[in-house]
Design an enzyme around this catalytic site. Structure first.
Site, mmCIF file in Angstrom:
data_model
loop_
_atom_site.group_PDB
_atom_site.id
_atom_site.type_symbol
_atom_site.label_atom_id
_atom_site.label_comp_id
_atom_site.label_asym_id
_atom_site.label_seq_id
_atom_site.Cartn_x
_atom_site.Cartn_y
_atom_site.Cartn_z
ATOM 1 N N HIS A 238 0.798 -1.226 0.000
ATOM 2 C CA HIS A 238 0.000 0.000 0.000
ATOM 3 C C HIS A 238 0.837 1.286 0.000
ATOM 4 O O HIS A 238 0.744 2.112 -0.900
ATOM 5 C CB HIS A 238 -0.871 0.054 1.264
ATOM 6 C CG HIS A 238 -1.689 -1.153 1.525
ATOM 7 N ND1 HIS A 238 -2.889 -1.407 0.889
ATOM 8 C CD2 HIS A 238 -1.498 -2.180 2.384
ATOM 9 C CE1 HIS A 238 -3.385 -2.537 1.346
ATOM 10 N NE2 HIS A 238 -2.585 -3.033 2.247
ATOM 11 N N ASP A 239 1.634 1.467 1.071
ATOM 12 C CA ASP A 239 2.264 2.768 1.305
ATOM 13 C C ASP A 239 3.219 3.175 0.198
ATOM 14 O O ASP A 239 3.425 4.357 -0.074
ATOM 15 C CB ASP A 239 3.011 2.748 2.647
ATOM 16 C CG ASP A 239 2.066 2.514 3.806
ATOM 17 O OD1 ASP A 239 2.507 2.003 4.844
ATOM 18 O OD2 ASP A 239 0.872 2.845 3.663
#
Ligand code: RIB
Ligand code: CA
Length: 309
Positions: A238-239
Site C-alpha cells: 500500500h504505502d
C-alpha cells in the site's frame, strides 16, 4: 532539483518499503521521518523507522509523534506486520535513537523556517498532521501537498467500510481534508492493484543484493492475511504507492474530487466518502488515485532497491 519531503509513517512492512524507496531515490530529499502509532504502538513504529534508516546507513533524523488517536479506541494491525510491526530479523536493532524534539514540533519548526514548500508523505493515521495544523495553522501555507495512503473508493480492510489508517483516526483525517492543503489519496481501491505476487517477489530476490533478499522476505511475511482473508496472490504494498507517484506520477491515473470521512459512530465509521459527481457542491481538492500500472510500479521498485546495500 530534488523534492523536499517529510515522511510520516507507522512502520509497518509496507511503510518500510516506502522508506527504502525514498532513501534510494535521487528525486527526493527526505528532511525527516516522523512516526505515529498505527500498525503497532508508537515505541515499536519509532524503533522500526530507526532500524530501517540505520540498516541503510541513511542520515535521516527520526522524530517520535503521537501515541494515540484524537478520539476513539485504539486498534492495531499486528496480525499483518507481526508483534513488533516489522518482522525482519536481518534489520537487527537500531544503532541510533530518535531526536529529542517531538514529531509535531519538528514539523512546525521545519515548515516555518523552510524557504521551499515541503511535501508531506503520510502512510499511517493522520493524527500528527492534525495536531500540527491545530497548533500551527500558519504552516498549511508551507505545505506543497499531503500525499497519503488511506481510505478507499470501494471497501474497507479493518472494518467492512473503513481502511485502517482512516479507521484509526477519522477525525484527524477530516481535519486534513477540511484544510486547503492539496492532497493526493492512495486508497485500497488502487493499492490492492499493486500485489507482490511470487513472480514479483522473485524479481526482487533476483536483484542479488541484501536489500532485495530482505525486502522479498518481508513481503512474504506480509502475505499471510492477504492470502487467507482476501485470497490475493501476494501482499499489497500500500504505502509504497505514495512514493512511486512522487517519483513517477505517470504510473497512476488520478481524478480530483471531494473526499470526506465518516466520523459518526456506526457501521461506516472511518469510511472515506468520495463525491465523484460533486453532488454536495463542496470544493474538490483531493486527487484520488483510481488506477495503477502495477508492472511499472514493480519495475520502479526493483530499480530503486537495486541501488541500496
Ligand atoms: O490499510 C493499509 C494501511 O494500514 C497501510 O498504511 C499499512 O501500513 C497500515 O498502516
Ligand atoms: Ca502504514
Amino acid at each position: 532539483m530534488s523534492l523536499p519531503i517529510i515522511i510520516d509513517c507507522d512502520p509497518g512492512i509496507d511503510d518500510a518499503f516506502s522508506l527504502a524507496m525514498a532513501i534510494a531515490s535521487d528525486d527526493l530529499e527526505v528532511l525527516g521521518i516522523t512516526t505515529t502509532y498505527g500498525n503497532v504502538g508508537l515505541s515499536h513504529t519509532t524503533t522500526n523507522a530507526l532500524r530501517v534508516v540505520d540498516w541503510f546507513g541513511a542520515d535521516i533524523p527520526v522524530y517520535s509523534g503521537v501515541d494515540r488517536a484524537l478520539l476513539g479506541t485504539p486498534v492495531d494491525a499486528s496480525e499483518y506486520h507481526g508483534a513488533t510491526g516489522l518482522e525482519a530479523p536481518e534489520l537487527g536493532p537500531p544503532s541510533s535513537v530518535p531526536q529529542s524534539e517531538d514529531a509535531v514540533s519538528f514539523l512546525i519548526r521545519t515548515l516555518r523556517v523552510s524557504t521551499r514548500k515541503i511535501t508531506i508523505v503520510a502512510s499511517g493515521p493522520l493524527t500528527n498532521l492534525a495536531v500540527m495544523l491545530r497548533l500551527a495553522p500558519d504552516v498549511a501555507a508551507k505545505i506543497e501537498r499531503i500525499v497519503f495512503m488511506g481510505g478507499s473508493t470501494d471497501y474497507g480492510n479493518d472494518s467492512p467500510a473503513a481502511e485502517f489508517n482512516m479507521l484509526c483516526d477519522p477525525h484527524a483525517a477530516q481535519i486534513i481534508l477540511d484544510s486547503d492543503i492539496p492532497t493526493t489519496m492512495f486508497g485500497l481501491n488502487v493499492t490492492h492493484q499493486v500485489i507482490a505476487t511470487p513472480e514479483r517477489v522473485q524479481m526482487l530476490r533476483s536483484i542479488g543484493n541484501d536489500t532485495g533478499r530482505v525486502f522479498a522476505d518481508m513481503s512474504v511475511y506480509f502475505e499471510k492475511v492477504y492470502r487467507e482473508r482476501y485470497g490475493f496472490n501476494g501482499s499489497a504494498l500500500h504505502d509504497s504507492c505514495t512514493l512511486a507517484w512522487l517519483i513517477l506520477p505517470e504510473l497512476f491515473e488520478t481524478r480530483v474530487m471531494r473526499v470526506d470521512v465518516e466520523t459518526n459512530s456506526g457501521l461506516s465509521y472511518g469510511r472515506t466518502v468520495h463525491d465523484i459527481w460533486n453532488i454536495a457542491g463542496k470544493v474538490p481538492r483531493t486527487e484520488v488515485a483510481v488506477h495503477a500500472d502495477a508492472e511499472g510500479f514493480f519495475t520502479l521498485l526493483k530499480s530503486l532497491l537495486a541501488k541500496l546495500r
